[in-house]
Design a protein around this motif. Structure first.
Motif, PDB file in Angstrom:
ATOM      1  N   LYS A  35       0.929  -1.456  -0.138  1.00  0.00           N
ATOM      2  CA  LYS A  35       0.112  -0.086   0.044  1.00  0.00           C
ATOM      3  C   LYS A  35       0.843   1.093  -0.110  1.00  0.00           C
ATOM      4  CE  LYS A  35      -3.947   1.818   2.550  1.00  0.00           C
ATOM      5  NZ  LYS A  35      -4.873   1.755   3.754  1.00  0.00           N
ATOM      6  N   ASN A  36       1.842   1.388   0.680  1.00  0.00           N
ATOM      7  CA  ASN A  36       3.000   2.500   0.728  1.00  0.00           C
ATOM      8  C   ASN A  36       3.485   2.313  -0.507  1.00  0.00           C
ATOM      9  OD1 ASN A  36       4.770   4.320   1.370  1.00  0.00           O
ATOM     10  ND2 ASN A  36       5.290   3.331   3.383  1.00  0.00           N
ATOM     11  N   ARG A  37       3.876   1.306  -1.116  1.00  0.00           N
ATOM     12  CA  ARG A  37       4.659   1.559  -2.438  1.00  0.00           C
ATOM     13  C   ARG A  37       3.677   2.145  -3.449  1.00  0.00           C
ATOM     14  NH1 ARG A  37       4.900  -1.318  -6.828  1.00  0.00           N
ATOM     15  NH2 ARG A  37       3.379  -3.060  -6.226  1.00  0.00           N
ATOM     16  N   ALA A  40       3.384   5.990  -2.829  1.00  0.00           N
ATOM     17  CA  ALA A  40       4.442   6.488  -3.092  1.00  0.00           C
ATOM     18  C   ALA A  40       4.860   6.772  -4.619  1.00  0.00           C
ATOM     19  CB  ALA A  40       5.799   5.784  -2.674  1.00  0.00           C
ATOM     20  N   GLN A  41       4.336   5.693  -5.491  1.00  0.00           N
ATOM     21  CA  GLN A  41       4.352   5.859  -6.964  1.00  0.00           C
ATOM     22  C   GLN A  41       3.049   6.866  -7.336  1.00  0.00           C
ATOM     23  OE1 GLN A  41       2.935   1.996  -8.245  1.00  0.00           O
ATOM     24  NE2 GLN A  41       5.186   1.430  -8.890  1.00  0.00           N
ATOM     25  N   LYS A  42       2.150   7.005  -6.584  1.00  0.00           N
ATOM     26  CA  LYS A  42       0.944   7.956  -6.971  1.00  0.00           C
ATOM     27  C   LYS A  42       1.602   9.542  -6.719  1.00  0.00           C
ATOM     28  CE  LYS A  42      -3.135   5.196  -6.392  1.00  0.00           C
ATOM     29  NZ  LYS A  42      -4.540   5.157  -5.617  1.00  0.00           N
ATOM     30  N   ARG A  46       2.075  12.270  -9.336  1.00  0.00           N
ATOM     31  CA  ARG A  46       1.755  13.926  -9.162  1.00  0.00           C
ATOM     32  C   ARG A  46       2.590  15.034  -9.100  1.00  0.00           C
ATOM     33  NH1 ARG A  46      -1.685  11.358  -5.023  1.00  0.00           N
ATOM     34  NH2 ARG A  46      -0.010  11.980  -3.456  1.00  0.00           N
ATOM     35  N   GLN A  47       3.756  14.747  -8.436  1.00  0.00           N
ATOM     36  CA  GLN A  47       4.837  15.640  -8.646  1.00  0.00           C
ATOM     37  C   GLN A  47       5.559  15.900  -9.864  1.00  0.00           C
ATOM     38  OE1 GLN A  47       7.724  13.859  -5.894  1.00  0.00           O
ATOM     39  NE2 GLN A  47       6.709  14.830  -4.003  1.00  0.00           N
ATOM     40  N   THR A  48       5.326  14.871 -10.709  1.00  0.00           N
ATOM     41  CA  THR A  48       5.825  14.967 -12.028  1.00  0.00           C
ATOM     42  C   THR A  48       4.897  15.774 -12.901  1.00  0.00           C
ATOM     43  OG1 THR A  48       6.873  12.730 -11.961  1.00  0.00           O
ATOM     44  CG2 THR A  48       6.406  13.724 -13.941  1.00  0.00           C
ATOM     45  N   GLN A  49       3.835  15.447 -12.679  1.00  0.00           N
ATOM     46  CA  GLN A  49       2.435  16.078 -13.320  1.00  0.00           C
ATOM     47  C   GLN A  49       2.633  17.620 -13.047  1.00  0.00           C
ATOM     48  OE1 GLN A  49       0.764  15.112 -16.036  1.00  0.00           O
ATOM     49  NE2 GLN A  49       1.968  13.072 -15.716  1.00  0.00           N
TER      50      GLN A  49
END
Length: 73
Positions: A35-37, A40-42, A46-49
């Motif tokens: 769940k944490n992984r 973190a991916q999401k 979001r940061q990239t977007q």
């Protein structure tokens, strides 16, 4: 003679036996890590977007500040 309650009697214990508790803790730990992984991916997506969106706005802001007539009214 009445049955005496023995502290080692596990039939009234609410916690699972040690072997099962360890395996359920391992399952919970693996689920929490997964769940944490995913979270973190999401977050990274979001940061990239946000970064992409800001980078796309830079030329517009530069032209607007420069006052080259491209965005003048």
């Amino acid at each position: 003679m009445p049955h005496s309650s023995d502290s080692s009697d596990s039939s009234f214990s609410r916690s699972p036996p040690p072997g099962k508790q360890d395996s359920s803790d391992d399952v919970r730990r693996v689920q929490r890590r997964e769940k944490n992984r995913i979270a973190a991916q999401k977050s990274r997506q979001r940061q990239t977007q946000k970064s992409i969106k800001k980078d796309a706005q830079v030329p517009w802001h530069r032209a607007r500040r420069a006052g080259n007539g491209y965005f003048s009214k």
